[in-house]
Design an enzyme around this catalytic site. Sequence first.
Site, PDB file in Angstrom:
ATOM      1  N   CYS A 238     -16.476   1.785   1.073  1.00 38.33           N
ATOM      2  CA  CYS A 238     -15.319   0.924   1.380  1.00 38.33           C
ATOM      3  C   CYS A 238     -14.840   1.105   2.818  1.00 38.33           C
ATOM      4  CB  CYS A 238     -14.187   1.215   0.400  1.00 38.33           C
ATOM      5  SG  CYS A 238     -13.666   2.933   0.403  1.00 38.33           S
TER       6      CYS A 238
ATOM      7  N   HIS B 187      -7.525   0.631  -6.062  1.00 31.56           N
ATOM      8  CA  HIS B 187      -7.664  -0.233  -4.881  1.00 31.56           C
ATOM      9  C   HIS B 187      -8.359  -1.529  -5.317  1.00 31.56           C
ATOM     10  CE1 HIS B 187      -7.778  -1.387  -0.817  1.00 31.56           C
ATOM     11  NE2 HIS B 187      -8.655  -0.546  -0.315  1.00 31.56           N
TER      12      HIS B 187
ATOM     13  N   ARG C 186       0.887  -1.176   0.000  1.00 31.86           N
ATOM     14  CA  ARG C 186       0.000   0.000   0.000  1.00 31.86           C
ATOM     15  C   ARG C 186       0.916   1.214   0.000  1.00 31.86           C
ATOM     16  NH1 ARG C 186      -5.188   1.515   3.705  1.00 31.86           N
ATOM     17  NH2 ARG C 186      -6.082   0.126   2.139  1.00 31.86           N
TER      18      ARG C 186
ATOM     19  N   GLN D 201     -10.154  -4.074  -2.821  1.00 28.01           N
ATOM     20  CA  GLN D 201     -11.452  -3.591  -2.337  1.00 28.01           C
ATOM     21  C   GLN D 201     -12.548  -3.948  -3.340  1.00 28.01           C
ATOM     22  OE1 GLN D 201     -12.239  -1.659   0.633  1.00 28.01           O
ATOM     23  NE2 GLN D 201     -14.256  -2.317  -0.062  1.00 28.01           N
TER      24      GLN D 201
ATOM     25  N   ASP E 214     -17.180   7.039  -1.123  1.00 31.22           N
ATOM     26  CA  ASP E 214     -15.891   6.929  -0.427  1.00 31.22           C
ATOM     27  C   ASP E 214     -15.585   8.315   0.131  1.00 31.22           C
ATOM     28  OD1 ASP E 214     -13.336   6.158   0.410  1.00 31.22           O
ATOM     29  OD2 ASP E 214     -12.436   6.352  -1.587  1.00 31.22           O
TER      30      ASP E 214
ATOM     31  N   ARG F 221     -13.588  -8.481   2.468  1.00 29.79           N
ATOM     32  CA  ARG F 221     -12.172  -8.257   2.175  1.00 29.79           C
ATOM     33  C   ARG F 221     -11.390  -9.533   2.497  1.00 29.79           C
ATOM     34  NH1 ARG F 221     -10.193  -3.107   2.140  1.00 29.79           N
ATOM     35  NH2 ARG F 221      -8.371  -4.148   1.286  1.00 29.79           N
TER      36      ARG F 221
HETATM   37  N1  NVA Z   1      -9.917   6.759  -1.212  1.00 34.87           N
HETATM   38  C1  NVA Z   1      -9.528   6.340   0.113  1.00 34.87           C
HETATM   39  C2  NVA Z   1      -9.791   4.888   0.299  1.00 34.87           C
HETATM   40  C3  NVA Z   1      -9.462   4.360   1.661  1.00 34.87           C
HETATM   41  C4  NVA Z   1      -9.704   2.880   1.782  1.00 34.87           C
HETATM   42  C5  NVA Z   1      -8.061   6.670   0.345  1.00 34.87           C
HETATM   43  O1  NVA Z   1      -7.248   6.441  -0.570  1.00 34.87           O
HETATM   44  O2  NVA Z   1      -7.731   7.157   1.413  1.00 34.87           O
HETATM   45  N1   CP Z   2     -11.197  -0.002   2.889  1.00 37.34           N
HETATM   46  C1   CP Z   2      -9.912  -0.041   3.275  1.00 37.34           C
HETATM   47  O1   CP Z   2      -8.995  -0.303   2.494  1.00 37.34           O
HETATM   48  O2   CP Z   2      -9.730   0.211   4.597  1.00 37.34           O
HETATM   49  P1   CP Z   2      -8.329   0.459   5.318  1.00 37.34           P
HETATM   50  O3   CP Z   2      -7.784   1.756   4.772  1.00 37.34           O
HETATM   51  O4   CP Z   2      -8.670   0.557   6.776  1.00 37.34           O
HETATM   52  O5   CP Z   2      -7.398  -0.675   5.023  1.00 37.34           O
END
Ligand code: NVA
Ligand code: CP
Length: 307
Positions: free
Chosen positions: A262, A130, A103, A133, A222, A290
């Site tokens: 999400c 992502h 990540r 997800q 989101d 997930r």
């Molecule tokens: N769009 C959000 C998703 C978090 C799971 C982010 O990138 O922070």
């Molecule tokens: N939805 C998701 O990826 O959550 P986290 O950022 O908590 O891993």
Amino acid sequence: MTRNFISIQDWTSEEIKANIELASELKILTKQGKCSPHLEKKSYALIFHKESLRTRISFEVGIFQLGGMAMYLTGNDFELGKRESNEDVAKVMSRYVDGILIRTFDHQNVVELGHHADVPVINMLTDWSHPCQLMADILTVKEHLGTLENLKIVYLGDGNNLANSWINMAARIPMQLCIATSTETMPDMQLFEEVKAMGISDLSISHSAQEAVKNADVLYTDVWASMGQKEKAALKANQLKDFQINQKLLEYAKSSTIVMHCLPAERGYEITSEVLDGPQSVVLDQAENRLHAQKAILVQLSRWQQQ
Ligand code: NVA
Ligand code: CP
């Protein structure tokens, strides 16, 4: 050839559908306490350059349930491209572990790791996409609506990594996908036009939330300001205030429409608590899935690696 899961489009439509089937099987077996140790004696490096609740826990628990070992690494251990090149990181890690999960911010770094690694690379979220997800999300859609194909999916809010991931999914699963957002918060429009030109799905952009949600099967949202953009929170809130999922907006959709997020959610911004906790919300099923969808991704990649 080593297969990765860096973008939804790395896998064919058939492979994605097979993964949903495998995820459903693993979900049942896990609940019966009969999940086989498909990843016995395998080790996975999980690299996080951003925060996580769901992704970290679901991958660590999933790998444990499959008999493997997960190693949690952060930017304190190494940052990409700083101490050594992405190529060297990928080649060295491939000598130790059976998969690299990451990540991070820049999607290109993950593509480079995937290019040089001899073990599968899984994208656990970048600024651009992502995919893990989305795999859990379509499992959830199938469970609730009984089908995946030809649904009307309306994504409301920021044109971010989740919006782009839905566009990528529309390149693999036929759907009517509408992105309802402001003119200042559009998704990756090059990707949008490429996927639209494939002719698999019907893609559109709307600047009216009330128009967009008519006849929708799924409403998805989101956070308006993603990780790494929190200084833009006030600006985004102003740009996106007309795209909140609230009870009034739900009245323009169907009573059978499901609401997805999400998570994490910023209650009172992109979605109200009334809707997030309400009867049309499936967000906790998404979060649970997930675990099951990602176990299937790991098992599938491991099987391909052994071929
Ligand atoms: N769009 C959000 C998703 C978090 C799971 C982010 O990138 O922070
Ligand atoms: N939805 C998701 O990826 O959550 P986290 O950022 O908590 O891993």
